[in-house]
Design a protein around this motif. Structure first.
Motif, PDB file in Angstrom:
ATOM      1  N   ILE A  19       0.847  -1.201   0.000  1.00 15.29           N
ATOM      2  CA  ILE A  19       0.000   0.000   0.000  1.00 15.29           C
ATOM      3  C   ILE A  19       0.879   1.245   0.000  1.00 15.29           C
TER       4      ILE A  19
ATOM      5  N   ASP B  45       2.714   1.607  -3.410  1.00 19.54           N
ATOM      6  CA  ASP B  45       1.791   1.988  -4.484  1.00 19.54           C
ATOM      7  C   ASP B  45       1.421   3.459  -4.419  1.00 19.54           C
ATOM      8  N   HIS B  46       1.409   4.025  -3.212  1.00 24.37           N
ATOM      9  CA  HIS B  46       1.020   5.429  -3.043  1.00 24.37           C
ATOM     10  C   HIS B  46       2.225   6.355  -2.892  1.00 24.37           C
TER      11      HIS B  46
ATOM     12  N   GLY C  33     -11.390   5.757   7.782  1.00 26.57           N
ATOM     13  CA  GLY C  33     -10.610   6.584   6.870  1.00 26.57           C
ATOM     14  C   GLY C  33     -11.073   8.027   6.872  1.00 26.57           C
TER      15      GLY C  33
ATOM     16  N   ARG D  50      -9.148  11.468   7.929  1.00 27.31           N
ATOM     17  CA  ARG D  50      -9.100  12.615   7.026  1.00 27.31           C
ATOM     18  C   ARG D  50      -9.434  13.909   7.767  1.00 27.31           C
TER      19      ARG D  50
ATOM     20  N   ARG E 155      -6.842  -3.565   5.132  1.00 26.77           N
ATOM     21  CA  ARG E 155      -7.974  -2.890   4.492  1.00 26.77           C
ATOM     22  C   ARG E 155      -8.247  -1.539   5.150  1.00 26.77           C
TER      23      ARG E 155
ATOM     24  N   ALA F  87      -5.462   0.830   4.087  1.00 26.17           N
ATOM     25  CA  ALA F  87      -5.691   1.249   2.698  1.00 26.17           C
ATOM     26  C   ALA F  87      -6.767   2.326   2.635  1.00 26.17           C
ATOM     27  N   ALA F  88      -7.849   2.153   3.414  1.00 25.05           N
ATOM     28  CA  ALA F  88      -8.926   3.146   3.427  1.00 25.05           C
ATOM     29  C   ALA F  88      -8.440   4.470   4.012  1.00 25.05           C
TER      30      ALA F  88
ATOM     31  N   CYS G 208      -5.340   5.561   3.916  1.00 29.29           N
ATOM     32  CA  CYS G 208      -4.445   6.147   2.916  1.00 29.29           C
ATOM     33  C   CYS G 208      -5.246   6.809   1.795  1.00 29.29           C
ATOM     34  N   GLU G 209      -6.271   6.128   1.307  1.00 30.16           N
ATOM     35  CA  GLU G 209      -7.089   6.680   0.232  1.00 30.16           C
ATOM     36  C   GLU G 209      -7.781   7.965   0.671  1.00 30.16           C
ATOM     37  N   ALA G 210      -8.226   7.990   1.912  1.00 32.58           N
ATOM     38  CA  ALA G 210      -8.936   9.178   2.406  1.00 32.58           C
ATOM     39  C   ALA G 210      -7.994  10.355   2.644  1.00 32.58           C
TER      40      ALA G 210
ATOM     41  N   MET H  50      -4.612  10.721   1.423  1.00 36.60           N
ATOM     42  CA  MET H  50      -3.597  11.071   0.424  1.00 36.60           C
ATOM     43  C   MET H  50      -3.881  12.380  -0.321  1.00 36.60           C
TER      44      MET H  50
END
Length: 317
Positions: free
Chosen positions: A62, A65-66, A276, A280, A301, A304-305, A307-309, A311
């Motif tokens: 993760i 990838d980011h 996430g 944020r 998981r 990952a959530a 990180c997505e929130a 980034m």
């Protein structure tokens, strides 16, 4: 030889991820038996080492990838004298297992680190007693008690040490002093109850300000871990000096209290997407909170959530 001990890259900012709830993942997802919630025991078998590598690699993927950094915390939260004795480890056995934990992380760093994903190796320290119940050591006792584990880490490639689920200010002071004596950068992570206070009743600002005062601000930074964001959000105050010292969060997946979690026989994984979004909001309000991971009930998981929130905020910062 350590790589970042004299210049930790996470101090300069930028998003760094860390892992989630290693013990709850190994128990509830991988079906391993961890007596006394001690993940370090898996290091004693080749099968266990492979399980641990696979565990970390999900998170490292993760981060890579980011294009963000990663803090590799060792599986040594219980690897101290009292818990070790219950599991049949004497002082020599504990030193061996603490060293082995760092050696595993060295292997992972060699395989996964890139220029965009620096990997910091951190020796994880846990409380002498139960992270959910107040300890009663004074600072001198804590310094002597935790000193051997920190010495073991100092003799490896570990870049730093981090003490998790602390609820006793004196224990935090002792750990910070022991790390300073051994020239090891140290992070202190406090855990809080549903009211945002330590189980002793002390507030987060009281805890951080007291440790800083008694150690000449020895910890490189502080974190909050092993509590759901809903338990500590109300305790955080933007613009106050002590808040500048908090650089990271490793929250629980569940909003249950520590007492409820202690009684639960099943895993409450919460809602990764909601977690996430809570991260944020924390990062929006407190931009210096850039070390992001999970604790009990979280797995890759959830990270990952998170990180997505977060980034988009990290990229625009």
């Amino acid at each position: 030889m350590s790589k970042y001990r004299t210049s930790l890259p996470q101090i300069d900012g930028g998003t760094f991820l860390s892992d989630g709830g290693i013990e709850t993942t190994l128990i509830f997802h991988d079906g391993l038996d961890l007596p006394h919630f001690a993940s370090f025991v898996v290091l004693d078998t080749e099968t266990g080492r492979r399980r641990l590598k696979s565990y970390y690699e999900k998170y490292l993927a993760i981060a890579r990838d980011h294009g963000v950094g990663f803090i590799l915390d060792s599986a040594t939260w219980r690897a101290n004298p009292d818990w070790g004795a219950r599991l049949g480890y004497d002082a020599a056995g504990l030193r061996r297992i603490n060293v082995a934990a760092i050696e595993l992380l060295e292997e992972l760093r060699a395989e996964w680190e890139t220029a965009a994903t620096p990997c910091v190796i951190s020796g994880a320290i846990g409380p002498r007693g139960d992270g959910y119940k107040a300890g009663n050591m004074n600072a001198d006792e804590a310094e002597a008690y935790h000193g051997p584990q920190i010495t073991a880490f100092a003799d490896t490639a570990a870049d730093m040490v981090a003490a998790f689920t602390l609820n006793n200010i004196n224990e935090a002071i002792g750990i910070a002093r022991a790390a300073k004596t051994r020239a090891m950068p140290c992070a202190i992570a406090f855990t809080v109850e549903t009211d945002g206070r330590l189980v002793t009743g002390k507030t987060l600002p009281e805890a951080i300000e007291t440790v800083d005062r008694e150690t000449d601000a020895a910890p490189v930074y502080y974190m909050i871990n092993c509590a759901h964001p809903s338990h500590f959000e109300q305790a955080l105050k933007a613009g106050e000096p002590w808040m500048e010292r908090i650089r990271g969060v490793k929250a629980n997946a569940s909003a249950k209290s520590h007492a409820e979690l202690d009684e639960s026989e099943t895993l409450d994984a919460g809602d990764p997407l909601d977690l996430g979004q809570r991260y944020r909001r924390l990062k929006r309000t407190f931009p210096k909170m850039h070390i992001l991971g999970g604790c009990c009930g979280t797995d890759h998981r959830h990270v990952a959530a998170i990180c997505e929130a977060c980034m988009p905020l990290a990229m625009s910062a």
